[in-house]
Structures are given as structure tokens and as C-alpha cells.
Design a protein around this motif. Structure first.
Motif, short mmCIF file in Angstrom:
data_model
loop_
_atom_site.label_atom_id
_atom_site.label_comp_id
_atom_site.label_asym_id
_atom_site.label_seq_id
_atom_site.Cartn_x
_atom_site.Cartn_y
_atom_site.Cartn_z
N ALA A 299 25.95 46.68 36.69
CA ALA A 299 25.87 45.39 36.90
C ALA A 299 27.30 44.59 37.56
O ALA A 299 27.42 43.60 37.33
CB ALA A 299 25.81 44.77 35.26
N THR A 300 28.63 45.76 37.66
CA THR A 300 29.69 45.21 37.75
C THR A 300 29.93 46.25 39.08
O THR A 300 29.54 46.73 40.18
CB THR A 300 30.48 46.32 37.52
OG1 THR A 300 30.45 45.82 36.05
CG2 THR A 300 31.85 45.88 38.58
N ASN A 301 30.42 44.46 40.28
CA ASN A 301 30.10 44.80 41.42
C ASN A 301 31.68 45.86 42.14
O ASN A 301 32.66 45.43 41.03
CB ASN A 301 30.91 43.68 42.33
CG ASN A 301 31.29 43.41 43.98
OD1 ASN A 301 30.87 44.84 44.55
ND2 ASN A 301 32.00 42.50 44.18
N LEU A 302 31.99 46.78 41.84
CA LEU A 302 32.33 47.69 42.08
C LEU A 302 33.34 48.28 43.66
O LEU A 302 34.01 49.48 43.81
CB LEU A 302 32.20 49.24 41.55
CG LEU A 302 31.58 50.02 40.02
CD1 LEU A 302 31.10 50.84 40.27
CD2 LEU A 302 32.88 49.46 39.77
N THR A 303 32.75 47.50 44.58
CA THR A 303 33.33 47.48 45.90
C THR A 303 35.34 47.81 45.84
O THR A 303 35.33 46.83 44.96
CB THR A 303 33.33 46.40 46.61
OG1 THR A 303 31.75 46.30 46.79
CG2 THR A 303 34.30 46.68 48.08
N GLY A 304 35.57 48.83 45.87
CA GLY A 304 36.84 49.06 46.58
C GLY A 304 37.20 50.30 45.28
O GLY A 304 38.29 50.57 45.34
N VAL A 305 36.46 50.34 44.15
CA VAL A 305 37.57 51.44 43.09
C VAL A 305 36.97 52.59 43.50
O VAL A 305 35.66 52.85 43.64
CB VAL A 305 36.55 50.82 41.72
CG1 VAL A 305 36.25 51.89 40.47
CG2 VAL A 305 36.07 49.66 41.69
N ALA B 147 47.56 38.52 41.14
CA ALA B 147 47.31 38.52 42.53
C ALA B 147 48.57 39.14 43.00
O ALA B 147 48.76 39.64 44.15
CB ALA B 147 47.11 37.28 43.35
N LYS B 148 49.63 38.68 42.81
CA LYS B 148 50.58 39.43 42.98
C LYS B 148 51.34 40.37 42.34
O LYS B 148 51.95 41.50 42.97
CB LYS B 148 51.93 38.26 41.84
CG LYS B 148 52.88 36.60 42.81
CD LYS B 148 53.32 36.64 41.70
CE LYS B 148 53.05 34.64 42.13
NZ LYS B 148 54.26 33.76 41.36
N GLU B 149 50.12 41.33 41.05
CA GLU B 149 50.64 42.84 40.88
C GLU B 149 49.71 43.23 42.06
O GLU B 149 50.54 44.42 41.56
CB GLU B 149 50.41 42.60 39.23
CG GLU B 149 51.54 42.14 39.07
CD GLU B 149 51.68 42.16 37.31
OE1 GLU B 149 51.27 43.57 37.02
OE2 GLU B 149 51.42 41.82 35.69
N ILE C 295 41.96 41.44 42.24
CA ILE C 295 42.69 42.14 42.83
C ILE C 295 41.65 42.91 44.07
O ILE C 295 42.42 43.25 45.23
CB ILE C 295 42.07 43.68 41.69
CG1 ILE C 295 43.01 43.44 40.30
CG2 ILE C 295 42.44 45.36 42.37
CD1 ILE C 295 41.98 44.40 39.31
N ARG C 296 40.60 43.02 44.61
CA ARG C 296 40.09 43.76 45.89
C ARG C 296 40.58 42.76 47.03
O ARG C 296 40.77 43.32 48.00
CB ARG C 296 38.78 43.20 45.62
CG ARG C 296 37.80 44.73 44.94
CD ARG C 296 36.20 43.94 45.63
NE ARG C 296 35.60 43.41 44.41
CZ ARG C 296 35.38 43.54 43.33
NH1 ARG C 296 35.17 45.01 42.95
NH2 ARG C 296 34.84 43.11 42.48
N THR C 297 40.42 41.60 46.33
CA THR C 297 41.07 40.01 48.15
C THR C 297 42.70 40.69 47.79
O THR C 297 42.99 40.91 49.29
CB THR C 297 41.03 39.05 47.43
OG1 THR C 297 40.24 38.53 46.53
CG2 THR C 297 41.56 38.15 48.29
N ASN C 298 43.74 40.83 47.02
CA ASN C 298 45.53 41.51 47.06
C ASN C 298 45.32 42.69 47.18
O ASN C 298 46.54 43.05 47.90
CB ASN C 298 45.47 40.50 46.36
CG ASN C 298 45.28 38.92 46.46
OD1 ASN C 298 46.41 38.32 47.25
ND2 ASN C 298 44.60 39.11 45.33
#
Length: 319
Positions: free
Chosen positions: A48-54, A283-285, A314-317
């Protein structure tokens, strides 16, 4: 890791080829811990989780049972994932691999799991323990082991011997060995052990300054290559007296909590002040982690749904 958020904030002599399995190592890690110490269907939660990028999922945690007395070669070394079945582990591995995501078995944690692992290597039983861990990795088609020993009194020569044997066994099979660590452990961890892991995840889980300080310590003081240092971030809030709450629960109690990093005075946890990583700070981290070996999340089920998912931030940054 911060086992049930108790120590999230880790863990040989150096091997000659620490990147013997480098072909399986992504350029940057995006790691999420999946809390098998909790009840519930972990496979369904993952689906049920979007794992894109993981890039990596760490199963928290797997361990043998505690010995009823002194550990011996006849003790029960059977490895299992807390209260979950082998079939549940296989379901998570199958789902992750279908998406191109590696799965590691994490051993130890901030709670009792440390004792379950350390009891054997402190009794000089590293060889049979490593053999059983290797068999477990094979049986469940895992991609390696994450070592998460968080107590300084379980470091030293027996720990170093265990990690050395584990790395030798895993690298021989094309598997990785990582560790979750923190600055407070380093006085007890042999330097060669620290440098022998394929990568290390820093249990910081707090503000940007703490993240910067930890990265600086491990890269410039402990001399771990920046590309092998992963920054840990937390999907939870914590009070000074170790009271904690998942980020999703914080947002449910304080709908605007995503805008800040501290809340209190409401109904959650009797109104205690909770400190956490809100959207702007996350976003900064994430941007900071992009300059190193990656980012690690403790733990996946603490996240909120969109539009205020920290995974999305996290995905965005993170690049």
C-alpha cells in the motif's frame, strides 16, 4: 535502530576487499526500515506504500531466541523475524524484488535483540551464528545483513570477530553487510570494524545541525568515505523522557504539525512536547543526504499519507 524508538538516534577487522560486491551497491541508498517487531501484515503495508525511489528495505529485526542459560554450540540458533512467519518475510522479499528493491535482514536493535545476537558472539560462538544467518539469507533470498548493535558493552574483540566472519561469509555469496551506528558508540567500536562495512547508516533522527555534526564526525574524524555514509532520518517525534509518537499520529492530533518541528499541549501523549522532523526540515536533510551515500528512514510505518507524506518530501529533494 531505535527499536520501537528506544535507541533510534551501531554498528572486525578490515577485509581486504570491502567492495567485493560493489556491483550490487546503488550509487546512493534510499533505505527504509520495515518494523517486523510490530503486529500486522507487513506485506500488505508495503504493497500500500509508494516505494518509488527506495533502494533498500531493512527488516527490523531478525534474531535467534535467548539462551535459557549459558550459550553453547547445542543452543537454539534458529533465526526468525520477531513474531512474524517465514511466509511473511518471503512475501515482503518477493514484493520488493519485483520492484528492484534490495532487502536486508537487520540484526540487533535498541531493545532486546542486541542480547539475542551478542549472547552468541560473546560466548565465542560467532561461527555457528554466522552459518545460521547465512542460511537464513539464502532461504529467504535476502541481499545481506544490517548489523545494528547499539550497546557499548557488546563491542570489543568478540564483536569484531563476529563482524569479520559475517562479512567474509556474505561477500563470498555476493551479499552486503551494513551497519546502523551513532557517535556515542564509537569509543567502543574498533575503527577497523567501522571501516569494514559496505556502508554505514547514522542514527541521527533529529534536527539539521545534529545531522551535519554526525556527518562531519564520521567523514572527517572517523575517516569513513562520504559515499559510504548514509544519513538517518526519523518518521517519529520524541520527548526528553523517551516518550515517542509516529509522525502520522502527530499529524492526526495536530493537523498543521507538518509546518513545524515541535508540537505539544494537545491530547496526544498527555500533551507532552514532541520534537520531530517536519516537512521543511526533512527537505533540507534530504538535500544534505544527497551529498553523501544516501538517506535512511526509521521507520516506514510512521509516515503520514499524502499530501503530507515525508517519503514524498524525500523523493522530491533527494538526488
Amino acid at each position: 535502530m531505535k527499536r520501537i524508538l528506544l535507541a533510534l538516534s551501531a554498528v572486525c577487522v578490515a577485509v581486504t576487499t570491502p567492495y567485493a560486491v560493489a556491483q550490487t551497491k546503488p550509487a546512493k541508498h534510499f533505505i527504509v526500515y520495515l518494523p517486523f517487531y510490530r503486529q500486522g501484515d507487513m506485506g500488505a503495508a508495503l504493497a500500500a506504500t509508494n516505494l518509488t525511489g527506495v533502494t533498500d528495505i531493512d527488516i527490523a529485526f531478525v534474531a535467534p531466541p535467548l539462551c535459557s542459560g549459558p550459550c553453547t554450540s547445542a543452543s537454539d540458533f534458529t533465526i526468525s523475524a520477531d513474531s512474524h512467519t517465514d511466509a511473511e518475510v518471503d512475501a515482503v522479499v518477493g514484493l520488493a524484488h519485483a520492484k528492484g528493491i534490495s532487502v536486508m535482514a537487520s540484526i540487533g536493535g535498541g531493545g532486546g535483540g542486541v542480547s539475542e545476537i551478542a549472547q552468541f558472539y560473546n560466548a565465542r560462538l560467532s561461527a555457528p551464528l554466522v552459518a545460521l544467518l547465512t542460511e537464513y539469507v539464502h532461504r529467504h533470498k535476502l541481499d545481506g545483513i544490517d548489523v545494528d548493535i547499539e550497546t557499548s558493552d557488546n563491542m570489543g574483540a568478540p564483536y569484531a570477530d563476529f563482524v569479520a566472519k559475517l562479512i567474509t561469509a556474505m561477500h563470498a555469496e555476493g551479499k552486503l553487510v551494513s551497519c546502523a551506528t551513532a557517535k556515542y558508540i564509537q569509543a567502543s567500536m574498533p575503527q577497523a570494524t567501522l571501516l569494514s562495512f559496505d556502508y554505514i547508516s547514522l542514527m541521527v533522527y533529529s534536527n539539521l545541525k545534529d545531522a551535519q555534526d554526525a556527518l562531519n564526525f564520521f567523514v572527517n574524524v572517523k575517516h569513513v568515505p562520504a559515499a559510504r555514509v548514509v544519513l538517518g532520518v526519523g518518521f517519529y517525534g520524541e520527548a526528553r523522557n523517551d516518550v515517542d509518537a509516529d509522525y502520522v499520529d502527530i499529524l492526526n492530533a495536530y493537523p498543521n504539525a507538518y509546518r513545524v518541528d515541535t508540537v505539544g499541549g494537545g491530547t496526544l501523549k498527555d500533551g507532552i512536547v514532541l520534537n520531530y522532523i517536519g516537512e521543511d526540515s526533512m527537505a533540507k536533510e534530504a538535500k544534505l543526504a544527497s551529498q553523501y551515500g544516501g538517506i535512511m528512514v526509521w521507520q516506514l510505518l510512521g509516515d503520514a499519507r499524502p499530501p503530507h507524506s515525508l517519503l514524498d518530501v524525500i523523493r522530491t529533494n533527494f538526488r
